[in-house]
Scaffold this active site. Sequence first.
Site, PDB file in Angstrom:
ATOM      1  N   TYR A 138       0.825  -1.211   0.000  1.00  0.00           N
ATOM      2  CA  TYR A 138       0.000   0.000   0.000  1.00  0.00           C
ATOM      3  C   TYR A 138       0.862   1.267   0.000  1.00  0.00           C
ATOM      4  CZ  TYR A 138      -4.291  -2.650   0.822  1.00  0.00           C
ATOM      5  OH  TYR A 138      -5.367  -3.501   0.693  1.00  0.00           O
TER       6      TYR A 138
ATOM      7  N   HIS B 103      -6.605   0.780  -0.068  1.00  0.00           N
ATOM      8  CA  HIS B 103      -6.651   0.235   1.294  1.00  0.00           C
ATOM      9  C   HIS B 103      -7.912   0.658   2.038  1.00  0.00           C
ATOM     10  CE1 HIS B 103      -5.706   0.297   5.669  1.00  0.00           C
ATOM     11  NE2 HIS B 103      -5.214  -0.889   5.383  1.00  0.00           N
TER      12      HIS B 103
END
Length: 241
Positions: free
Chosen positions: A28, A40
């Site tokens: 991420y 996310h």
Amino acid sequence: MRLKVSFRAPSDTGPLRPNKHAVQGFIYNMLKGTEYGARHDQPRFKFFTFSDFFKENSRWTFLVSSPDRDFIRALYSAIKEKDRLYIGTHELYLAELRKFNLPLKNRFQTGSPVVLYLDAEANEYFKLHAHRDLTFFLERLKENAEKKYNAFYDDDFILEGPIFDRMIPKVRKNGKLDVYVKVVKNGVPFPVIGSNWELLERDRIRPSERRFYRFIMDTGLGEKNSLGFGFLNPIRGGNSA
């Protein structure tokens, strides 16, 4: 599509088994500033997974897979700009980065444990060794895969028959079938329970099913894919689909 990420680690480093939440956080973090930077926080399937770490040619390696080619390309572009990378407390040096595709076969094996809930509300995982209900396992795998596939392609596909016709679990040295993985999030450890498989085989993948099986090969099998569970590898020697 897949991304191979290999590292040179300091010589005094033992087996590299970073916490799966740290690996997820690394992915991420690499995606910040791209069109996937908010993935996310989106309340939806994430449509990617990653393998456990393994050693190859003295390098520690893991694979990321996704049915979304642009996701893999964005991750590749972000990582290739780095020489030094951090995954959790590990300082690592990039040795190889490569995008690639694999041909679809009718036989698979797992590259990380497959996870399913027996009761999601009670946070109870299905335990293959304890529950021994292969019918439940197959039906839940199929239901979960169809739901993800239809969400990704905006389709209403239903697979005819079981998702796999032949299955061989990987038995641990202690004779158990289940794998307990400790995941640490914000300093708090919690166990995730799954199972590894030496063989997951579909006798024949029809032309109308090819996209479905390629999808699960890329997005992962079962639940908690974006946390690095349910990674699938096609087995060489299987029939081409």
